[in-house]
Design a protein around this motif. Structure first.
Motif, mmCIF file in Angstrom:
data_model
loop_
_atom_site.group_PDB
_atom_site.id
_atom_site.type_symbol
_atom_site.label_atom_id
_atom_site.label_comp_id
_atom_site.label_asym_id
_atom_site.label_seq_id
_atom_site.Cartn_x
_atom_site.Cartn_y
_atom_site.Cartn_z
ATOM 1 N N LEU C 140 0.814 -1.216 0.000
ATOM 2 C CA LEU C 140 0.000 0.000 0.000
ATOM 3 C C LEU C 140 0.848 1.268 0.000
ATOM 4 C CD1 LEU C 140 -2.647 -1.213 2.603
ATOM 5 C CD2 LEU C 140 -3.072 -0.825 0.166
ATOM 6 N N MET C 144 0.502 4.026 -2.845
ATOM 7 C CA MET C 144 0.081 5.367 -2.462
ATOM 8 C C MET C 144 1.035 6.435 -2.991
ATOM 9 S SD MET C 144 -0.637 6.890 1.360
ATOM 10 C CE MET C 144 -1.943 5.737 1.782
ATOM 11 N N ILE C 154 -4.929 11.807 -1.679
ATOM 12 C CA ILE C 154 -5.190 10.630 -0.854
ATOM 13 C C ILE C 154 -5.890 11.111 0.419
ATOM 14 C CG2 ILE C 154 -4.152 8.609 0.241
ATOM 15 C CD1 ILE C 154 -3.401 8.739 -2.706
ATOM 16 N N PRO C 155 -7.180 10.793 0.580
ATOM 17 C CA PRO C 155 -7.872 11.239 1.798
ATOM 18 C C PRO C 155 -7.376 10.472 3.018
ATOM 19 C CG PRO C 155 -9.305 9.796 0.517
ATOM 20 C CD PRO C 155 -8.037 9.972 -0.285
ATOM 21 N N GLY C 156 -7.533 11.037 4.190
ATOM 22 C CA GLY C 156 -7.223 10.314 5.418
ATOM 23 C C GLY C 156 -7.941 8.980 5.432
ATOM 24 N N TRP C 157 -7.343 7.991 6.102
ATOM 25 C CA TRP C 157 -7.932 6.646 6.182
ATOM 26 C C TRP C 157 -8.239 6.097 4.783
ATOM 27 C CZ3 TRP C 157 -6.960 6.582 11.097
ATOM 28 C CH2 TRP C 157 -7.407 7.582 11.975
ATOM 29 N N ALA C 158 -7.285 6.218 3.871
ATOM 30 C CA ALA C 158 -7.524 5.758 2.495
ATOM 31 C C ALA C 158 -7.067 4.335 2.243
ATOM 32 C CB ALA C 158 -6.827 6.695 1.511
ATOM 33 N N ILE C 159 -6.691 3.625 3.305
ATOM 34 C CA ILE C 159 -6.224 2.249 3.082
ATOM 35 C C ILE C 159 -7.005 1.243 3.932
ATOM 36 C CG2 ILE C 159 -3.881 2.953 2.489
ATOM 37 C CD1 ILE C 159 -3.031 1.934 5.336
ATOM 38 N N ASP C 177 -12.734 -0.595 7.437
ATOM 39 C CA ASP C 177 -11.736 0.224 6.738
ATOM 40 C C ASP C 177 -12.034 0.302 5.240
ATOM 41 O OD1 ASP C 177 -10.491 0.630 9.158
ATOM 42 O OD2 ASP C 177 -8.740 -0.615 8.726
ATOM 43 N N ASN C 180 -14.782 2.669 4.658
ATOM 44 C CA ASN C 180 -14.307 4.041 4.813
ATOM 45 C C ASN C 180 -13.415 4.499 3.669
ATOM 46 O OD1 ASN C 180 -15.055 5.622 7.430
ATOM 47 N ND2 ASN C 180 -14.999 3.473 8.036
ATOM 48 N N TYR C 183 -15.973 5.525 1.246
ATOM 49 C CA TYR C 183 -16.676 6.716 1.732
ATOM 50 C C TYR C 183 -15.798 7.965 1.613
ATOM 51 C CZ TYR C 183 -19.962 9.385 4.579
ATOM 52 O OH TYR C 183 -20.876 10.319 5.016
ATOM 53 N N ASN C 184 -14.577 7.858 2.090
ATOM 54 C CA ASN C 184 -13.701 9.027 2.121
ATOM 55 C C ASN C 184 -13.196 9.449 0.752
ATOM 56 O OD1 ASN C 184 -14.046 9.368 4.845
ATOM 57 N ND2 ASN C 184 -12.215 8.205 5.419
#
Lengths: 239, 239, 239, 239
Positions: C140, C144, C154-159, C177, C180, C183-184
């Protein structure tokens, strides 16, 4: 006398990968070994089908994908004492063709679950990466740990890299390093020859677990001390 | 008989690092070696000052930072045939204490520029990482390539890892692997003893560059063919 | 309303990649976006030819390799606001098929040198990796930084990741996760829409270099102090 | 107006880190933000004690280690909209001082388990790495995924790097890129301000698992076909 295969992973035979591969091959020969360069793009290596995830028994060497050239190269590696992967850097990593080759090496490693031994165990490898930009160390670190996880030895100074638009022939460091990759792979391959198998699976995990637990047990007072300290700190802070 | 130092990098002596370190030490002994566990947190290891970037001559062993304990550990490594680093995983990487230790090892590696030889050249190392979550392979890949770049040999199956909240003593794989890290480091250290120096700096880069250029030159027709093809494709597409 | 493409990189449609891709797609929809899942193995994506190293003008979108399906997927990404790559982990990295896809994205990124803008600039991406063993974070982290280097947010919590033989549906963390990630990615894609271009190339490097040099110049006394200290330490030690 | 903290991780204030940090700060200001440079080596940041592994409740912000300066910097980050880490590359990674800082940020991230929210969620970050040699991408990829895992957004083009002995002021690319790191971090920080929380924990994993299973179920025939094929291939080969 060590037999070393040099895997050339670039579509461009007139470029840096060829140059560094030939220098590594010279290092092999100066160490008393023989080398053969395999141009990966001269072969058709299909993508791994991930059959091991369906049932581990499917993944074995020769690979069950028999309508491409992987097994031919696999046989050459099998007969060798070691190998050197020379890759262009595509997006901070080996190119897709080299990655497909690595993925397919699973068929040699997974023999652990068929016969008890990885077919790559005890072989020796070195790695060279070249690109116009950064990303060589990420590339090499990844390749190194993959090979090591297949049972391959990595001699000291087993990497060489170039990360600039300049021609590699103007970069003395990558020239010396590539030569030494060849030299050291061949030297270590000679030294470890006939040293038998490496991974010992016939160990009792229960007795080792017990030894481990007793060792940790000796320090259980430290946990209590720490907890006492942390509780005190928790209270003292504004937390 | 190989002398192997096990570097324990956790502040918690009652935990997984101690357990895996003791299992690795058992592997060392079963291979006929001797082991000594060093608890990094019992020592004070200051941050590297980066003096090498001011002038390469400042960075040498013993490190010029003399008011902490790095040189004591450095001496032990110097007298050893190999070492095993056992680290907790903090944010997908070794903990800061272990990183400071690695940074300070520069003083041993940089002897290349003082005496011509890394003091770590020819030693053998293995690596163990344990944490509650993922990130072990990134941790180990990084550590492995760092040590290799200091001249250290990495035997096949030189890594072990655990990535879960379960106790390591319930994970047979990490137990067997940690044992084998110890066993294989000691075994390879015995085998490579007395094999002399490794990196050969006394090679003429000019003649290697010339050999490399001739090799690449053989394929210059491929470049012309490719360009012809690419020009044709450029014209044919909607590009 | 954000349009998000989910790229499914496994040859096995009945497995974990499908499961996590569908959960991510649900997250996209719950954030008010629309999703489309693309099964990479339904398409033929050839290896990158590295034409950019022959001449940067060859590398552009649509890619000059026109006898496979890359450009079809490229068009879909072009029309999207963001995308999510879901890959199985093969040897601590994305599978070769996904790597070939990434290599070919160069044709979209390299438009920097044709029109001045990466075609991926300003898009939003998330990443999911799943495998039986460790290596998810290395996978990842690599993916990334590659996407970010193409201009992707890359939004927060993208993995999200899963590293065990257990079924992913028993792992609440990877389920939450993955949701999310979807979602994110959709949420940030909505937020950044219409925020114009990002990379500003029209800056004078000379004036920035001058500003930088003046700033560093303020601390030149520190260098002198350090050198004095290091010389003293050199003399005092046994070095 | 975005408030951006620039964390300077080098012991050498007269060098490349200062230069690139000041260029990034200029980018921040040109985007309408304000910047403050924090020199990490002016503060004492102790090693993380790993208390979270004893009991997750110990790890919270302010960190329970109260006899050093971490919490002071933590407060500054808390009040900011984003931050930029500028690190020298020590052995293909951030220096130990920066790693200790990252390890200590756990106290802000782990608030997830105390209050339900990472204190870094929704902040925006960029990354700059500079060294004499390769390893910048491994450094940056690692840092990026760590921050992202703490809930931090990464704007496109959020990295800059320099990997040579030449002065950074002679490298137009790293100058432009560092400026853009600052510009884009400030720009995205402005855009995402007031966009609420990001990670949604209140999702039912069971219903998502069920959706995922149904999706995978649709392809169960593929598994049967594959197994049939693999059995046939197994028989046909020399395996």
């Amino acid at each position: 006398m060590a037999k070393i295969i040099v895997i050339h992973g670039s579509p461009r035979k007139y470029g840096a990968v060829t140059k560094l591969a030939s220098i590594a091959a010279k290092g092999v020969e100066d160490a008393g070994g023989t080398s053969e360069i395999i141009y990966l793009y001269d072969y058709r290596i299909k993508e791994c089908l991930g059959c091991v995830s369906d049932d581990t028994k499917y993944c074995r060497f020769p690979c069950i994908i028999i309508d491409d050239d992987f097994n031919t190269i696999g046989e050459k590696i099998l007969e060798s004492d070691g190998f050197i992967l020379v890759t262009p850097v595509y997006w901070y990593s080996m190119c897709g063709a080299m990655k497909n080759f690595i993925d397919r090496l699973t068929s040699m490693e997974n023999m652990i679950f068929i016969t008890g031994r990885s077919l790559l165990e005890g072989k020796v490898a070195g790695l060279i990466a070249t690109g116009n930009d950064s990303g060589t160390i990420l590339t090499l670190a990844h390749m190194m740990i993959v090979l090591n996880s297949m049972g391959v030895h990595i001699p000291g100074w087993a990497i060489a890299y170039h990360h600039s638009m300049d021609d590699v022939t103007e970069d003395d460091q990558v020239i010396l390093d590539s030569y030494n990759v060849g030299y050291n792979v061949a030297k270590l391959a000679d030294i470890v020859k006939n040293s038998g198998t490496w991974y010992k699976p016939d160990v009792d995990p229960k007795s080792l677990a017990s030894l481990a637990s007793s060792e940790a047990e000796k320090y259980k007072a430290q946990l209590e001390e720490r907890k006492k300290l942390f509780e005190k700190l928790l209270g003292s802070g504004k937390n």
